[in-house]
Design an enzyme around this catalytic site. Structure first.
Site, PDB file in Angstrom:
ATOM      1  N   HIS A  38       0.869  -1.128  -0.030  1.00  0.00           N
ATOM      2  CA  HIS A  38       0.092  -0.037  -0.197  1.00  0.00           C
ATOM      3  C   HIS A  38       0.775   1.336   0.054  1.00  0.00           C
ATOM      4  O   HIS A  38       0.207   2.376  -0.218  1.00  0.00           O
ATOM      5  CB  HIS A  38      -0.797   0.162   1.126  1.00  0.00           C
ATOM      6  CG  HIS A  38      -2.170   0.695   1.006  1.00  0.00           C
ATOM      7  ND1 HIS A  38      -2.566   1.747  -0.111  1.00  0.00           N
ATOM      8  CD2 HIS A  38      -3.356   0.538   1.402  1.00  0.00           C
ATOM      9  CE1 HIS A  38      -3.510   2.094   0.082  1.00  0.00           C
ATOM     10  NE2 HIS A  38      -4.282   1.466   0.793  1.00  0.00           N
ATOM     11  N   ARG A  39       2.197   1.201   0.193  1.00  0.00           N
ATOM     12  CA  ARG A  39       2.803   2.395   0.082  1.00  0.00           C
ATOM     13  C   ARG A  39       3.127   2.775  -1.138  1.00  0.00           C
ATOM     14  O   ARG A  39       3.512   3.897  -1.496  1.00  0.00           O
ATOM     15  CB  ARG A  39       4.440   2.025   0.718  1.00  0.00           C
ATOM     16  CG  ARG A  39       4.349   1.736   1.969  1.00  0.00           C
ATOM     17  CD  ARG A  39       5.802   1.190   2.396  1.00  0.00           C
ATOM     18  NE  ARG A  39       6.301  -0.052   1.554  1.00  0.00           N
ATOM     19  CZ  ARG A  39       7.360  -0.457   1.751  1.00  0.00           C
ATOM     20  NH1 ARG A  39       8.418  -0.091   2.573  1.00  0.00           N
ATOM     21  NH2 ARG A  39       7.864  -1.635   1.159  1.00  0.00           N
TER      22      ARG A  39
END
Length: 466
Positions: A439-440
């Site tokens: 999700h980064r």
């Protein structure tokens, strides 16, 4: 054998008696000459993450002649078994690390003597007396370094006492030999022989230079099964018995998997699922299956085609401060192995036709089962597939491998009652996939768009065969 790694060797030089006589007088350069030479064979670094290796088998026994470029040992890294070549000519004088034992990268695993007269010195060094400064008054070589290239000591310090070592008889056999007869087999053939209770001494090898390969063991096992089927079945059953309550240490591969899984916990991930119809894909597979095409190759090709339109899903973040749009689409596919898991990589999957991709996949699986994959064949994936559909699994979530942006878990395709667009009820084959992503770098909308494209390719797969 260009793809085989060279051994890391280091030389120990012993000065002649004439040089020692001059050691107490004024220094005189170039007055001594080298009479003995022993090279240490080190545990090589087979990958950038390897810290120790296990000796699977020695292809040479003590006393055997070794030629430069000849394979002498099979080493197990965290993911594969690799034959390692010698960098020098010589005689296998002493084996320090036996088969089945492990050693850290850079530590000596055997000693190579330049000539027969050097074997006794090598034997003494292997037992510890050859490297003792108080007994031999020789200067020890610096601690080993874990580098792949050979390191030779450029100079020698003169000694003040003569080196006197008793003549040591060279062992005529080694654990890799059976009954004094040399048995040369691939690591997978040895494992297969053990599982099938086949005596390798009775098997005739069909591989290079008579080496026993897996198919030779299978042929011997099938021949024996005709007359001794009950005996073989009993042996196989005994081999698969698990001792309940026992504590079993991790294998090298299991240790690597454990390390990677723990590393994955530090990455913030999320999951998105998608259901798609596979009727058209199933029909295509039935049509071209006879040409050697596999379902794995079809899924990998469809994934690669979708990734070309969504490069962010093919990206990766390694330092937590930036991410990389990978220049290649390399599809790693999880393969279960005895005692572990490995992910062979279909490199440039978007550029290969489905038939080439299928042939490549078969080659990779065969090498993976034999633990013969090269590091670049299992460490270069940019996107991972994990398919449990063949086991009837409907859906599951996969753990993100370190260094990649996403992994897709593929479930089984099943007949499902669905509502059609015109309001009627129909039956269609449907499959669910779940993607786990970093999700980064990758966000929900990115995965949703990617999965829509992937579903369109699966439901209208005509472009997969181009």
């Amino acid at each position: 054998m260009a793809n085989l790694l060279h051994l890391n060797l280091r030389s120990v030089f012993v000065p002649s008696l004439s040089s020692r006589r001059h050691s107490s007088a004024a220094p005189r350069r170039h007055q001594f000459r080298v009479e003995a030479k022993v090279r240490e064979i080190f545990m090589p670094a087979l990958s950038s993450t390897m810290t120790e290796g296990k000796v699977v088998s020695w292809l040479k026994s003590e006393g055997d002649q070794v030629a430069k470029g000849e394979s002498v040992v099979v080493v197990e890294s965290d993911k594969a078994d690799m034959e390692v070549e010698s960098f020098h000519d010589g005689i296998m004088a002493a084996i320090v690390v036996l088969e089945g034992d492990s050693a850290s990268v850079g530590s000596p695993i055997a000693l190579l003597a330049e000539s027969e007269s050097d074997i006794a010195l090598a034997k003494a060094q292997a037992s510890g007396s050859g490297s003792s400064g108080s007994d031999q008054k020789t200067e020890a070589v610096a601690a080993p370094v874990a580098e792949p290239e050979p390191v030779l000591a450029p100079s020698v310090a003169p000694v003040s006492a003569p080196v006197s070592s008793p003549v040591v008889k060279v062992a005529s056999t080694h654990p890799a030999s059976e009954g004094g007869k040399r048995v040369v087999a691939t690591p997978y053939a040895k494992k297969l022989a053990k599982d099938l209770n086949v005596d390798l001494g009775t098997v005739v090898g069909s591989g290079p230079m008579g080496r026993i390969v897996a198919k030779d063991v299978e042929l011997a096992a099938s021949s024996a099964a005709v007359s001794e089927k009950p005996k073989v079945a009993a042996a196989a059953a005994a081999a698969s018995t698990v001792q309940l309550g026992s504590v079993v240490p991790f294998t090298t591969m299991q240790g690597a998997v454990s390390k990677n899984m723990l590393e994955s916990l530090s990455v913030p991930t999320f999951r998105v699922g998608y259901t798609m119809t596979t009727d058209a894909l199933d029909a295509l597979y039935k049509k071209i299956k006879s040409k050697g095409v596999t379902m794995t190759a079809l899924l990998a090709k469809a994934t690669a085609m979708a990734l070309t339109q969504h490069p962010v899903v093919n990206s990766s973040c390694r330092d937590g401060k930036s991410f990389t749009y990978n220049s290649s689409i390399n599809i790693a596919v999880a393969v279960a192995m005895d005692g572990g898991l490995i992910t062979p990589v279909l490199q440039d999957a978007d550029k290969l036709d489905i038939y080439t991709l299928s042939r490549k996949w078969k080659e990779l699986v065969d090498k993976a089962r034999a633990k013969q994959l090269q590091p670049q064949e299992y460490t270069t994936g940019t996107f991972t597939l994990s398919n449990l559909g063949m086991f009837g699994v409907d859906r599951f979530d996969a753990i993100l491998p370190p260094g990649t942006g996403a992994i897709m878990a593929v479930g089984a395709s099943r007949p499902t009652v669905v509502g059609t667009k015109d309001g009627r009820i129909g039956m269609k084959n449907q499959m669910q996939v779940n993607v786990t992503a970093d999700h980064r770098v990758i966000y929900g909308a990115d995965l949703a768009a990617f999965l829509q494209t992937f579903a369109q390719i699966i439901e209208d797969p005509k472009d997969l065969t181009f």
